[in-house]
Scaffold this motif. Structure first.
Motif, PDB file in Angstrom:
ATOM      1  N   SER A 120       0.821  -1.216   0.000  1.00 57.16           N
ATOM      2  CA  SER A 120       0.000   0.000   0.000  1.00 57.16           C
ATOM      3  C   SER A 120       0.854   1.266   0.000  1.00 57.16           C
ATOM      4  O   SER A 120       0.557   2.224  -0.723  1.00 57.16           O
ATOM      5  N   THR A 121       1.914   1.290   0.808  1.00 56.07           N
ATOM      6  CA  THR A 121       2.784   2.470   0.820  1.00 56.07           C
ATOM      7  C   THR A 121       3.528   2.613  -0.510  1.00 56.07           C
ATOM      8  O   THR A 121       3.726   3.731  -1.004  1.00 56.07           O
ATOM      9  N   GLY A 122       3.934   1.482  -1.089  1.00 54.59           N
ATOM     10  CA  GLY A 122       4.588   1.533  -2.394  1.00 54.59           C
ATOM     11  C   GLY A 122       3.641   2.011  -3.482  1.00 54.59           C
ATOM     12  O   GLY A 122       4.030   2.775  -4.382  1.00 54.59           O
ATOM     13  N   PHE A 123       2.394   1.557  -3.397  1.00 52.98           N
ATOM     14  CA  PHE A 123       1.371   1.986  -4.349  1.00 52.98           C
ATOM     15  C   PHE A 123       1.162   3.496  -4.259  1.00 52.98           C
ATOM     16  O   PHE A 123       1.096   4.201  -5.273  1.00 52.98           O
ATOM     17  N   ALA A 124       1.077   4.028  -3.023  1.00 55.89           N
ATOM     18  CA  ALA A 124       0.897   5.467  -2.833  1.00 55.89           C
ATOM     19  C   ALA A 124       2.113   6.234  -3.356  1.00 55.89           C
ATOM     20  O   ALA A 124       1.967   7.306  -3.957  1.00 55.89           O
ATOM     21  N   ARG A 125       3.301   5.679  -3.134  1.00 53.08           N
ATOM     22  CA  ARG A 125       4.506   6.335  -3.661  1.00 53.08           C
ATOM     23  C   ARG A 125       4.458   6.424  -5.183  1.00 53.08           C
ATOM     24  O   ARG A 125       4.768   7.467  -5.771  1.00 53.08           O
ATOM     25  N   ASN A 126       4.051   5.334  -5.818  1.00 53.27           N
ATOM     26  CA  ASN A 126       3.955   5.331  -7.282  1.00 53.27           C
ATOM     27  C   ASN A 126       2.903   6.319  -7.772  1.00 53.27           C
ATOM     28  O   ASN A 126       3.090   6.987  -8.793  1.00 53.27           O
ATOM     29  N   LEU A 127       1.780   6.403  -7.043  1.00 52.30           N
ATOM     30  CA  LEU A 127       0.736   7.354  -7.428  1.00 52.30           C
ATOM     31  C   LEU A 127       1.265   8.780  -7.381  1.00 52.30           C
ATOM     32  O   LEU A 127       1.042   9.569  -8.307  1.00 52.30           O
ATOM     33  N   ARG A 128       1.958   9.126  -6.292  1.00 53.97           N
ATOM     34  CA  ARG A 128       2.497  10.481  -6.177  1.00 53.97           C
ATOM     35  C   ARG A 128       3.525  10.742  -7.277  1.00 53.97           C
ATOM     36  O   ARG A 128       3.558  11.830  -7.866  1.00 53.97           O
ATOM     37  N   HIS A 129       4.369   9.756  -7.512  1.00 56.04           N
ATOM     38  CA  HIS A 129       5.378   9.898  -8.566  1.00 56.04           C
ATOM     39  C   HIS A 129       4.714  10.118  -9.920  1.00 56.04           C
ATOM     40  O   HIS A 129       5.100  11.013 -10.688  1.00 56.04           O
ATOM     41  N   GLN A 160      -3.055   9.700   0.366  1.00 59.48           N
ATOM     42  CA  GLN A 160      -3.104   8.988   1.643  1.00 59.48           C
ATOM     43  C   GLN A 160      -4.418   8.218   1.800  1.00 59.48           C
ATOM     44  O   GLN A 160      -4.436   7.078   2.278  1.00 59.48           O
ATOM     45  N   ASN A 161      -5.531   8.826   1.377  1.00 59.03           N
ATOM     46  CA  ASN A 161      -6.817   8.138   1.448  1.00 59.03           C
ATOM     47  C   ASN A 161      -6.838   6.884   0.579  1.00 59.03           C
ATOM     48  O   ASN A 161      -7.340   5.827   0.988  1.00 59.03           O
ATOM     49  N   VAL A 162      -6.304   7.001  -0.626  1.00 59.28           N
ATOM     50  CA  VAL A 162      -6.261   5.845  -1.526  1.00 59.28           C
ATOM     51  C   VAL A 162      -5.325   4.775  -0.971  1.00 59.28           C
ATOM     52  O   VAL A 162      -5.610   3.584  -1.074  1.00 59.28           O
ATOM     53  N   GLN A 163      -4.228   5.185  -0.362  1.00 59.87           N
ATOM     54  CA  GLN A 163      -3.315   4.217   0.265  1.00 59.87           C
ATOM     55  C   GLN A 163      -4.026   3.437   1.365  1.00 59.87           C
ATOM     56  O   GLN A 163      -3.922   2.202   1.440  1.00 59.87           O
ATOM     57  N   ASN A 164      -4.761   4.142   2.232  1.00 55.17           N
ATOM     58  CA  ASN A 164      -5.492   3.465   3.313  1.00 55.17           C
ATOM     59  C   ASN A 164      -6.547   2.511   2.759  1.00 55.17           C
ATOM     60  O   ASN A 164      -6.737   1.405   3.273  1.00 55.17           O
ATOM     61  N   ALA A 165      -7.238   2.955   1.711  1.00 52.04           N
ATOM     62  CA  ALA A 165      -8.263   2.105   1.108  1.00 52.04           C
ATOM     63  C   ALA A 165      -7.640   0.863   0.481  1.00 52.04           C
ATOM     64  O   ALA A 165      -8.181  -0.239   0.590  1.00 52.04           O
ATOM     65  N   ILE A 223     -16.949  17.309   1.343  1.00 51.39           N
ATOM     66  CA  ILE A 223     -15.850  17.644   2.245  1.00 51.39           C
ATOM     67  C   ILE A 223     -14.554  17.842   1.471  1.00 51.39           C
ATOM     68  O   ILE A 223     -13.783  18.761   1.742  1.00 51.39           O
ATOM     69  N   PHE A 224     -14.304  16.980   0.471  1.00 49.07           N
ATOM     70  CA  PHE A 224     -13.047  17.095  -0.265  1.00 49.07           C
ATOM     71  C   PHE A 224     -12.999  18.375  -1.095  1.00 49.07           C
ATOM     72  O   PHE A 224     -11.934  18.972  -1.277  1.00 49.07           O
ATOM     73  N   LYS A 225     -14.129  18.807  -1.599  1.00 52.00           N
ATOM     74  CA  LYS A 225     -14.152  20.088  -2.303  1.00 52.00           C
ATOM     75  C   LYS A 225     -13.849  21.231  -1.327  1.00 52.00           C
ATOM     76  O   LYS A 225     -13.191  22.212  -1.680  1.00 52.00           O
ATOM     77  N   VAL A 336     -17.133   2.421   4.076  1.00 52.73           N
ATOM     78  CA  VAL A 336     -17.013   3.867   4.291  1.00 52.73           C
ATOM     79  C   VAL A 336     -15.652   4.357   3.799  1.00 52.73           C
ATOM     80  O   VAL A 336     -15.546   5.400   3.129  1.00 52.73           O
ATOM     81  N   MET A 337     -14.588   3.595   4.117  1.00 54.89           N
ATOM     82  CA  MET A 337     -13.247   3.987   3.692  1.00 54.89           C
ATOM     83  C   MET A 337     -13.146   4.037   2.169  1.00 54.89           C
ATOM     84  O   MET A 337     -12.569   4.973   1.590  1.00 54.89           O
ATOM     85  N   ILE A 338     -13.700   3.042   1.516  1.00 53.39           N
ATOM     86  CA  ILE A 338     -13.661   3.012   0.054  1.00 53.39           C
ATOM     87  C   ILE A 338     -14.507   4.136  -0.522  1.00 53.39           C
ATOM     88  O   ILE A 338     -14.168   4.729  -1.552  1.00 53.39           O
ATOM     89  N   THR A 339     -15.625   4.443   0.163  1.00 51.93           N
ATOM     90  CA  THR A 339     -16.464   5.560  -0.270  1.00 51.93           C
ATOM     91  C   THR A 339     -15.679   6.871  -0.227  1.00 51.93           C
ATOM     92  O   THR A 339     -15.718   7.681  -1.159  1.00 51.93           O
ATOM     93  N   ILE A 340     -14.956   7.075   0.888  1.00 49.54           N
ATOM     94  CA  ILE A 340     -14.137   8.282   1.015  1.00 49.54           C
ATOM     95  C   ILE A 340     -13.065   8.312  -0.069  1.00 49.54           C
ATOM     96  O   ILE A 340     -12.837   9.318  -0.733  1.00 49.54           O
ATOM     97  N   SER A 341     -12.408   7.165  -0.255  1.00 45.50           N
ATOM     98  CA  SER A 341     -11.283   7.119  -1.184  1.00 45.50           C
ATOM     99  C   SER A 341     -11.732   7.140  -2.638  1.00 45.50           C
ATOM    100  O   SER A 341     -10.932   7.462  -3.520  1.00 45.50           O
TER     101      SER A 341
END
Length: 634
Positions: A120-129, A160-165, A223-225, A336-341
């Motif tokens: 998950s952390t590697g996935f988030a790193r790739n997303l940011r990159h 971070q939200n997508v990483q948690n999801a 909320i995200f807006k 709920v987490m997936i809904t947020i993400s």
């Protein structure tokens, strides 16, 4: 959802809160037709080297679940044998089995936790990159579609939200359905028809929990807006901090921020109040199952004297019931987490799928012949709308090595004009040529290396002066750095610093003056050795003497470079070969300083307002000179 604001807000905070909500509504989705399948497909393409760990994790979780479901069954057998008078040999036998199963379950769970975290952390790193890399390809028009604060939010909070999801999906989302399924199966194996209560309560609990989750989904999207709108406000405040302090408006800004952040607080409190119903629902379901199982299980044990059910079976049923309900609760939280993400994932994909409006042609040109510039019937609109043109009918031809000044009022599209030369935007109509070729035929990097632009508010990055200068040429020698700085009239003040060219520049160049910053930026551009040099009001913070020295240096040391000088002061362009006067997106007049004083009302008014000598005196002097020249000719 209710839009009622908290009662304890001041009038200023209420106004700020309403303004924040309006800004949030203004943050429209960049790609409103983006489907869920497109979002998932693009996101999972960023998993890359973490695919193996992502696939291994659910298998480890499945092993953990199976073992956890077997343990209550073995424990029930042990309890039943103890009731029948089993000896220590049977106790040791079952104890050894339970210890082995517990260790296996612990191993599977622990390894799954590690693999899920890495994936998950590697996935988030790739997303940011991937997002940051794609942002670097954006044209100005692409960037115009996103606000800076929104891009920052997408790179941080949304990632971070997508990483948690993703962590929940590959671990908990695999565990909960498996545990629910196995728990029900084992409950039927252990308790027979009595396990029907589990199915009934599970359905009711699932309806309640998922109904709550569905209700809060739209609130999270809002909320995200509001996060974007709040970040806009913070960015505006921080970037304008000097103005805030000079007008002593710190308290006002604090109250405004509290009002804006209060709307987020209000929304989160509202959401948490709704989600809090999950706890009582869960407690009610557990109490219902415990009451039913204990009552009817105990009755079955007593009435049949252990023939239909034994104490171990009752114990196992209670354990399976608890595991099943906890799985349902976990599933609801995952939902709920997936809904947020989901909203975060959509916002990330908007950045990842955005394509630059400006691309290289199939066979780009990699050499710019000279610094000649031609505008052939060019019109331009930022919105691709022919009724909202920023530039209209521009016909302009500049020879290589020529010095051209551009003057005009605010909003006359001076910067827009020069932005087309380095292809920061493409012309809506007509053709822009550099070195005799359409700018759309060039490789973008080649063109921009040969067309250097120095902006009025150019940026210095944190690092030494040398490091900042080498943005112009990474291979430049120290002697070349000094030469460029002398030409830009920057060497003198640099030498006065204790560390000279190794002086550290703070982020944004806050430890140097505006004039010093502009001169460093000019030197940086000169190191590119461009064929076209554009100064976009980049000597506005420099005194007139230094400005004159810079222009004199340009004429002497880079005579073959085409120099375009945008200025507000007529003194900065009066010695140019030609001066272009812009007015409302059109070329109003072209000529030398003397010619424009006679023929251009705009230029004459600007010159008169900036100089102490009255217009009449100047014109009389020019008339006298003209008469004298006429007599000499006679």
């Amino acid at each position: 959802m209710s839009n009622k604001l908290p009662e304890n807000l001041t009038p200023e905070q209420r106004a700020a809160a309403k303004a924040a909500e309006e800004r949030a509504e203004a943050h429209v989705t960049v790609m409103p037709n983006l489907t869920f399948a497109q979002v998932m497909r693009r996101l999972f393409s960023s998993v890359r080297e973490f695919k193996t760990l992502s696939l291994v994790t659910p298998f480890l979780v499945a092993g953990e679940v199976v073992i956890e479901c077997i343990i209550p069954f073995i424990t029930a057998q042990l309890i039943d044998e103890l009731n029948l008078g089993a000896g220590m040999d049977r106790i040791w036998h079952y104890s050894l089995i339970l210890i082995v199963l517990a260790l296996l379950s612990l191993t599977c769970g622990g390894v799954a936790g590690v693999t899920a975290s890495i994936a998950s952390t590697g996935f988030a790193r790739n997303l940011r990159h991937d997002m940051f890399e794609n942002i670097q390809t954006f044209s100005f028009s692409n960037i115009d579609r996103f606000s800076t604060s929104s891009l920052v939010t997408r790179l941080t909070t949304d990632a971070q939200n997508v990483q948690n999801a993703y962590l929940q999906i590959i671990r908990s989302a695999a565990r909960s359905p498996l545990m629910l399924t196995f728990a029900i199966i084992m409950a039927f194996i252990t308790g027979g028809r009595m396990a029907v209560i589990y199915v009934f309560v599970s359905i009711l609990l699932a309806v309640g929990i998922f109904g709550i989750a569905l209700y809060v989904m739209p609130i999270f999207r809002r909320i995200f807006k509001k996060y974007d709108a709040l970040n806009d406000s913070v960015e505006e405040n921080v970037s304008g901090m000097r103005v805030v302090k000079s007008f002593v408006r710190e308290k006002y800004e604090k109250r405004k921020f509290e009002g804006a952040s209060g709307t987020l607080y209000h929304d989160f409190v509202y959401v948490e109040r709704i989600l809090a119903f999950n706890g009582p629902l869960m407690t009610l379901a557990i109490d219902t199952i415990y009451t039913f199982v204990i009552y009817f299980g105990s009755r079955a044990i007593v009435s049949s004297a252990g023939a239909n059910m034994q104490i171990g079976q009752l114990s196992a049923l209670i354990t399976y019931g608890f595991s099943m309900l906890m799985s349902l609760m976990m599933l609801s939280m995952i939902f709920v987490m997936i809904t947020i993400s989901e909203e975060s994932a959509r916002r990330i994909c908007e950045v990842l799928l955005e394509k630059s409006d400006l691309t290289n042609p199939e066979n780009p040109v990699y050499e710019v012949a000279d610094g000649s510039i031609d505008f052939d019937d060019v019109s331009f609109s930022y919105f691709a709308d022919p009724d909202r043109l920023a530039l209209r009918d521009i016909d302009l031809h500049i020879k290589s090595g020529e010095v051209v000044g551009i003057l005009g009022g605010t909003g006359s599209s001076k910067t827009t004009l020069v932005s087309l030369i380095s292809r920061l935007y493409d012309a809506t109509e007509g053709t822009v040529r550099v070195g005799g070729r359409d700018v759309r035929e060039y490789d973008l990097d080649t063109l921009r290396d040969q067309v250097a632009v120095v902006l009025q508010r150019n940026v210095l990055f944190s690092g030494t002066i040398k490091e900042n200068l080498r943005w112009g040429d990474a291979e430049a020698t120290d002697e070349q750095l000094v030469e460029a700085c002398r030409l830009a009239q920057a060497d003198e003040f640099i030498q006065q610093f204790p560390d000279g060219y190794d002086t550290y520049i703070e982020q944004g160049g806050t430890n140097v003056s505006g004039g010093q910053k502009q001169r460093l930026c000019i030197a940086r551009a000169l190191l590119k050795k461009p064929k076209v040099l554009i100064l976009d009001d980049s000597t506005s913070a420099v005194d007139t003497k230094t400005d004159k020295l810079i222009r004199a240096g340009f004429r002497e040391f880079i005579p073959s470079t085409t120099k375009i000088i945008i200025a507000q002061r007529t003194g900065s362009v009066e010695d140019a070969d030609r001066i272009i006067v812009m007015d409302e997106g059109r070329i109003s007049a072209i000529g030398t300083h003397e010619e424009l004083l006679r023929t251009s009302d705009i230029y004459r008014e600007t010159y008169t307002s900036q100089n102490k000598m009255s217009h009449d005196v100047k014109m009389d002097a020019m008339s006298v000179e003209g008469d004298a020249e006429g007599k000499e000719v006679e």
